[in-house]
Scaffold this motif. Structure first.
Motif: not given
Lengths: 95, 483, 484
Positions: B388-396
């Motif tokens: 889910n998170a990586l659908q919003q951002v390129d890297v964490i």
């Protein structure tokens, strides 16, 4: 969930680990605190959640049924603690 | 010479500024001279290293050299190396001379690399401090009273103390990233399955992944280029094509979307570490990246899930060490059961035994559903958080560890507090995602690591993001005093 | 009290692959110890399994042959226990998601009825090595050549009620796996092994009694004897007020008794979990249908064809189709001889008798199907008589050679020359005056029976070579002429 001496002895036997008698209370305490760590999972509702065994959704690859290994017994047994006539020796197996 | 990166050494070899034999000999001398202070090596392979160096020099002379030919490296002592002791930091394998090479080792050998030796580690990769080694703890070059992290502590120390230009490590719950952070070096745990596990002695098969430990992201790219790729001997190794990791390093970061998981900046995080990580994030903003808060709500569950799944797999993986075909065998076993129990009881150290017991318990009749199956379900929830998170951002991004290096012995008697050190790294192994740690600051003279997490098989992106940071900053160039 | 026996079988069949289920080492039988145990088979640190495509294909073939659901997704699990012949400390097997799901086979009983036995599932797993108990200074020797050989374990439902049904089921499974060519079926070498779960209950009772598991049964005959022995033991025990305990028992064929294997009695906790070194095996309909299309003719279909195409009796067809090598042999004999009934008689009669005497498999028969077919053809075309044919067969068995060569070399060709036969008939009539007189004196309707004596004398005089049909015609004609 706490483990007592007999739990530790039973698990150690299953795992074939010789544990010194005087170390058992410490193991019981360690293991109990680790199990306590696990308890926080139990409150999570996982109904209907498919268990994840492998992170990638990959499938098993197949190997052609072709002999690729030759006899390497001499090399492979160099690390063996006891061999005779090409056999690995162990204390008598009773069946 | 010892301050040169792999990339710089490669250029030097190509330009014949020095030979591989000279380079190798210099490193061997330095190891013999200095490693008694750090205990980063279990085995040093002088003879074989010099033979490999001579062969590499011949290849270079014939114009038959690749980018890696003649470069000296060291392998974590859980990669099988033919004809060389492969101990896994354990008494169990103290006498084990591997009859074969791990796939990863073969690849480096074919590329012309020189193996300086085998590095120290927590026994069977179980630990976060390298204190659980049969060969004694490795010491952190930034403060030799402190741990280097683990389990690939020896590999991290060797790079940090300039006892190898680069090393290999393995990461099951943070064992590359955490020691890289604590020793101020660069480490990447690739996507699960990116690098073959064949010949890497298994700790937890569904979590284990090998990766490079280097001074720079560029060096990590060079290493990973050799290591990555499908292997017919490992069913779980990914078939995805391997990109050119060097090619993408210089892509500008303008427009990069960075997610900061709020759970990684929670109260257990040392404020000094938080500050260094925030500074690094600001640096990225200067490079054109945008930052947003994200949530990985199940992060705290990664500890119980991991400490069930990994020991469960380990309890089974380590059953083969039974004193029959190789490895430690107790003296005068009175019967078969005695052979098993004493060989294993005497051959394994206490943390390994503890994890075998935990894993055996978690799989035993009546507990499987409550522990193992439940942990696998949690594992899926954790993976879903990341997806889910990586659908919003390129890297964490976030901290690699909650604290800087702790003192040797400080946590030895408290396994749970030791396990808590892995809070930011474990979830990645559960999800199978790639993650990297790069030096991003210091606190009280100890290095701090920035963790960069990407999508599946996004190693090139991670290396690019790390490399751009290293072009703009010099945290990765900091050297411990006295080196 | 009347007792009912309940039997379920677990049959382990070694698959006839070239290599191990998870390594590239050879599976050939009889090699020097540990010369076919590679790094993976020895469970060296760091080694990993890769699944053999042929083991998968063979397991699917079996599933299709027993009318089973095929697992489109199957998963390997680890069964954890310590034993020196088990190098990894776990056996890789399938528990929750096996490759072959529920199926069934029909078995024929002696009274001509058939019975359906359901198969619960069949799964793939790896075989263990062997512990050799010759004395090595009080130690045992471990040979891991067999470790990792692919097995399919076929688990029946407890649908059998007699020892005979159990052995008929095992024979049928044997016929199927050997026909498919996925197992050589050699029970003596352990290629096919059978464990029997046996319990008894009062007739009419629904609940199952406590079962015991009989191991170490290496022939069909022993399946029957072991079960009969165990059933008698259980009934005696219960009738004497005792209780059957759930345990593994070893059948000792020499003493014809079963005895408890106490060393295996320790309560086991196998800690099954999915093997993390292997991924789910996924197959699709295309794969399954392709295998289905390539299946050989199965024993049931072959039996039906033997009846319809060759006009064999149900019994003969069942016997001949039960073992694929015998069925193949029979069909080849029929092709060469051009006579299925004669072929069946010879294969089930003279050939089977000789093979049994020498304890030979039909594949080891000294007389090939072509030789036997050639022999039968010579009977059919009247080159030799049936009686001479047995003589030719014996020579063939002992010395080899084709029927024609033997007939020629030994001068066994049937005499069909009318002149030569007539001479012998005349000679016998001349010599046996007493019998000729009796013939003449007899009532005409009794005379037919009296021909036998003359036939015997003539055939003897011709050393069996005279064509019996011609002899009979001429004889009757000549004797009747004397009566007129």
């Amino acid at each position: 969930m706490s483990l007592d001496r007999s739990d530790v002895e039973r698990i150690a036997h299953l795992a074939r680990l010789q544990i010194n008698d005087q170390d058992i209370p410490a193991y019981a305490e360690n293991l109990s605190s680790i199990l306590h760590l696990f308890d926080q999972m139990q409150s999570i509702d996982t109904t209907g959640v498919e268990p994840l065994a492998h992170p990638l959704d990959a499938v098993q690859r197949l190997r052609a049924d072709v002999v690729t290994e030759s006899n390497q017994r001499e090399l492979l047994q160099r690390n063996a603690p006891a061999t005779e006539n090409g056999l690995f020796l162990v204390p008598k197996v009773i069946e | 010479m010892f301050d040169l990166t792999l990339a710089e050494l490669a250029k030097g070899l190509q330009k014949r500024e020095f030979s591989s034999a000279e380079l190798t000999q210099a490193y061997l001398n330095r190891i013999h001279d200095k490693d008694s202070l750090y205990n980063s090596y279990i085995s040093v392979c002088d003879e074989q290293a010099l033979q490999q160096a001579a062969a590499a020099d011949a290849r270079i002379a014939q114009g038959d050299a690749g980018p890696f030919t003649g470069l000296p490296i060291a392998h974590k002592d859980l990669f099988c190396t033919k004809g060389i002791k492969t101990s896994c930091g354990s008494r169990m394998l103290d006498n084990f001379i591997s009859p074969y090479d791990a796939t990863l080792v073969s690849r480096f050998n074919e590329a012309g690399a020189v193996t300086l030796g085998k590095t120290n580690m927590d026994e069977f990769a179980m630990g976060s401090s390298t204190e659980n080694s049969y060969y004694g703890p490795s010491r952190n070059p930034w403060d030799t009273e402190r741990v280097p992290g683990g389990s690939s502590g020896g590999s991290a120390v060797a790079v940090s103390a300039r006892l190898a230009p680069a090393t290999t490590g393995s990461d099951t719950g943070g064992s590359i990233r955490q020691p890289a952070a604590l020793c101020g070096i660069t480490g990447i745990k690739p996507t699960y399955g990116r690098v073959s596990r064949y010949g890497m002695v298994a700790y937890a098969s569904s979590l284990d992944q090998a990766g490079p430990m280097t001074r720079t992201a560029e060096d990590a790219a060079m290493m990973l280029q050799v290591m990555a790729g499908a292997d017919p001997l490992d069913s779980t190794c990914a078939e995805q094509p391997v990109p050119d990791y060097m090619a993408g390093l210089n892509t500008p970061l303008a427009g990069l979307k960075i997610g900061l998981p709020k759970e990684f900046f929670a109260e257990e995080l040392d404020p000094a570490i938080a500050e260094q990580v925030q500074n690094a994030i600001r640096e990225y903003e200067k490079l054109g990246a945008s930052v947003q808060e994200i949530s990985l709500p199940n992060t705290r569950l990664s500890i119980p899930a991991y400490y069930i799944l990994a020991p469960a797999e380990a309890s089974s993986n380590l059953s083969r060490f039974d004193g029959v075909r190789y490895g430690y065998r107790c003296t005068d076993p009175k019967d078969l059961e005695d052979l098993y129990k004493r060989s294993r009881g005497e051959g394994f150290g206490s943390e390994v035994q503890r994890r075998i017991l935990v894993g055996t318990y978690a799989l035993s009749e009546g507990y499987y559903d409550a522990y193992y199956r439940k942990a696998q379900q949690i594992r899926r929830l954790i993976q879903q958080d990341y997806i889910n998170a990586l659908q919003q951002v390129d890297v964490i991004m976030g901290p690699t560890t909650p604290h800087p290096a702790f003192r040797i012995g400080e946590k030895s008697n408290d396994p749970v507090s030791m396990y808590m050190e892995d809070i930011f790294t474990l979830s990645l192994n559960l999800a199978g995602l790639p993650g990297m740690s790069i030096p991003c600051g210091q606190t009280a003279g100890l290095p701090v690591g920035l963790q960069i997490i990407g999508n599946y098989f996004a190693e090139a992106k991670l290396l690019n993001v790390a490399h751009q940071f290293q072009l703009a900053t010099d945290w990765h160039k900091q050297t411990p005093a006295g080196i | 009290m009347e007792w009912e026996t309940v039997i379920g079988l677990e049959i382990h069949a070694q698959l006839s692959t070239n290599t191990k289920i998870f390594s590239g080492a050879s599976t050939a039988f009889g090699a020097e110890p540990n010369t076919q145990a590679c790094a993976v088979d020895l469970a060296l640190p760091g080694t990993l399994p890769v699944f053999n495509e042929n083991a998968l294909r063979m397991a699917v073939m079996f599933g299709l042959a027993v009318n089973a659901e095929i697992g489109k997704r199957s998963v390997f699990d680890r069964k954890n226990y310590f034993y020196p012949d088990l190098p990894k400390g776990y056996q890789t097997t399938q528990l929750a998601e096996p490759i072959v799901g529920p199926g069934y086979i029909d078995i024929e009983l002696d009274d001509g009825t058939t019975r359906r036995v359901r198969i619960h599932h069949a799964h793939l797993e790896e075989d263990a090595g062997k512990s050799l108990h010759e004395d090595f200074h009080g130690m045992s020797g471990i040979d891991l050549n067999r470790a990792g050989t692919p097995l399919v374990e076929i688990v029946s439902e407890p649908d059998m009620r007699t020892a005979k049904e159990a052995s008929a089921y095992a024979r049928k499974i044997h016929a199927i796996i050997t026909t498919l060519g996925i197992c050589d079926g050699n029970m003596a070498e352990g290629s096919m092994r059978c464990d029997c779960n046996v319990s008894v209950r009062p007739k009419g009772q629904e609940a199952l009694g406590t079962r015991t598991e009989l191991k170490n049964i290496n022939s069909f005959r022993f399946i029957e004897r072991a079960i009969e022995t165990e059933v008698a033991r259980q009934i005696d025990l219960i009738e004497d007020g005792g209780r059957v305990i759930q345990e593994t028992r070893l059948y000792d064929p020499e003493r014809n008794e079963t005895r408890s294997m106490r060393s295996k009695e320790e309560a086991n906790d196998y800690r099954y979990f999915p093997c993390p070194d292997l991924l789910p095996v996924i197959i699709d309909d295309t794969y399954i249908e392709q295998i289905r299309a390539e299946l050989p003719e199965l024993p049931d279909a072959r039996k039906a064809r033997f009846v319809s195409e060759f006009g064999l009796s149900e019994y003969d067809a069942a016997v001949l189709s039960a073992y694929h090598a015998q069925a193949d042999y029979f069909e080849q004999v029929t092709r060469v001889a051009g006579d299925a009934k004669q072929a069946a008689n010879w294969v089930m009669g003279e050939l089977a008798k000789n093979l049994n005497q020498k304890d030979l498999d039909i594949k080891e028969s000294p007389v090939s199907a072509d030789q036997l077919g050639g022999l039968i053809a010579r009977i059919k075309d009247d080159t030799i008589t049936g009686k001479i044919a047995k003589q030719v067969f014996e020579i063939m068995w002992a010395e080899g050679g084709s029927a024609d060569e033997i007939i020629e070399a030994k001068g066994l060709r049937q005499v069909t020359d009318t002149g030569a036969i007539e001479a012998i008939v005349d000679q016998v009539i001349t010599e046996c005056t007493t019998q000729v007189d009796q013939y003449k004196a007899a009532e005409p309707d009794k005379r037919g029976k009296m021909l036998g004596f003359f036939m015997g004398q003539i055939m003897k005089a011709s050393q069996g070579k005279a064509n019996p049909g011609q002899v009979q015609g001429l004889l009757k004609q000549k004797l009747d002429a004397l009566c007129d």
